[in-house]
Motif scaffolding. Structure first.
Motif, short mmCIF file in Angstrom:
data_model
loop_
_atom_site.label_atom_id
_atom_site.label_comp_id
_atom_site.label_asym_id
_atom_site.label_seq_id
_atom_site.Cartn_x
_atom_site.Cartn_y
_atom_site.Cartn_z
N ASP A 98 57.75 7.58 85.18
CA ASP A 98 56.54 7.54 84.33
C ASP A 98 55.52 8.32 84.21
O ASP A 98 54.92 8.92 83.35
CB ASP A 98 56.10 5.98 84.43
CG ASP A 98 57.01 4.98 83.78
OD1 ASP A 98 57.95 4.99 83.03
OD2 ASP A 98 56.81 3.61 84.07
N ASP A 101 56.57 11.57 83.21
CA ASP A 101 56.53 11.56 81.39
C ASP A 101 55.14 11.87 80.99
O ASP A 101 54.87 12.74 79.93
CB ASP A 101 57.16 10.43 81.15
CG ASP A 101 58.57 10.27 81.22
OD1 ASP A 101 59.19 11.23 81.30
OD2 ASP A 101 59.14 9.12 81.12
N GLU A 102 54.12 11.13 81.66
CA GLU A 102 52.71 11.25 81.14
C GLU A 102 52.18 12.64 81.61
O GLU A 102 51.28 13.23 80.83
CB GLU A 102 52.01 10.12 81.91
CG GLU A 102 52.36 8.80 81.46
CD GLU A 102 51.32 7.61 81.71
OE1 GLU A 102 50.22 7.80 81.74
OE2 GLU A 102 51.86 6.34 81.87
#
Length: 336
Positions: A98, A101-102
């Motif tokens: 995550d 991805d960010e």
């Protein structure tokens, strides 16, 4: 996670991954090939969150991480059983995905390595399992059963860290350490796995004894056909040669970058190219220019850069050749 939090946790607003204790940026070397951290205690980090350390390592160019797990020292102190360990890894890997991805949405992505068929780091975090010489007295039937369970996992790529420690902090007798070492070497032979060695000499009248005994044990028991590495190499060329003759790989870490470690760098310059690998031994011995900070797996890029530069300056090999060898050697050692 907000934009500010992503940057705060993975890097500062200047876009640099590494900063020294005064907050000054320490630009990360750009690797010329994928980089491996062959020995990182992910579960022992204190100042770094494991998930964020994974994400930062990926952003630095690390594409393989091997995490040593000790069935005596870390169970049940850190994890109640093997299932709890797998849950720890899965949870932090998911958070790291995550974060990456960010970070990508903000323009920060891991470096690409054209021409290399290297997996992303988060799909290439492995373990080795073994009883450190500190815990040799505790290597009973229950510990062996747990160790065998860990070794049977598809995540597991070796036995380690195992060996001998005659340093001032180990109260286990040399005889008990040797017995534990031999038992685990035999397990590695039985299961067709490589081993990672922890060898620390004593002081005064025991200088050199641990390495001498370890070499003798390896000669008697046989170096596992799958391979062997001398983890956290902090010795000189003579000792390195003894283990190279046995076919052992030499794992260079943060200590090799220290100003007073010319003996280690001398060894690195002449180490056979096919036997060199990189590691951090996180959270210990952060490399220059971050010495004094808690070491994290991302910092292995400074070790790889130093090795490549030293060997190129000595006329041994171009930097790109050393980078390529370091990656290929790690993949070969662990069968990846």
């Amino acid at each position: 996670m907000s934009e500010l939090k992503v940057l705060d946790h993975l890097m500062l607003a200047d876009g640099e991954l590494f900063h020294n204790s005064k907050g000054r940026a320490c630009p990360a070397p750009r690797p010329l090939a994928p980089v491996a951290d062959t020995h990182a205690h992910l579960g022992s980090l204190h100042g770094h969150d494991p998930a964020l350390a994974l994400a930062r390592a990926a952003l630095a160019g690390v594409r393989m991480m091997v995490v040593p797990i000790d069935p005596v020292a870390e169970f049940p102190r850190k994890w109640t059983d093997a299932a709890a360990l797998w849950d720890f890894l899965d949870t932090h890997l998911a958070i790291a995905r995550d974060c990456l991805d960010e970070a990508a949405d903000l323009g920060f992505v891991p470096p690409a390595f054209d021409g290399w068929d290297a997996p992303g780091l988060l799909g290439n975090v492995r373990i080795v399992a073994g009883v450190h010489p500190y815990g040799a007295e505790g290597f009973d039937d229950a510990a062996e059963a747990l160790m065998r369970e860990l070794l049977a996992s598809p995540r597991c790529v070796g036995v380690g860290e195992i060996g001998l420690d005659f340093g001032p902090y180990n109260e286990v007798s040399p005889r008990e350490q040797e017995e534990c070492f031999r038992r685990q070497l035999r397990m590695a032979h039985e299961l067709g796995l490589p081993v990672e060695l922890h060898i620390r000499d004593g002081v005064d009248d025991m200088v050199g004894e641990a390495h001498a005994l370890a070499a003798r044990v390896l000669a008697q028991e046989g170096v596992p056909e799958a391979g062997c590495d001398l983890h956290c190499f902090t010795s000189d060329t003579r000792i390195m040669e003894d283990f190279c003759r046995l076919g052992c790989s030499i794992a260079f870490g943060g200590a090799s970058t220290f100003s007073r470690s010319e003996d280690i760098r001398d060894a690195a310059r002449v180490c056979p190219e096919r036997l060199m690998v990189t590691e951090t031994d996180s959270p210990y011995m952060a490399p220059v220019p971050l010495r004094g900070e808690e070491c994290e797996p991302a910092m292995v890029v400074f070790v790889a850069d130093m090795l490549a530069r030293e060997r190129e300056a000595a006329g041994v090999a171009p930097a790109a050749q050393t980078y390529a060898a370091l990656w290929r050697n790690a993949c070969k050692l662990f069968g990846l």
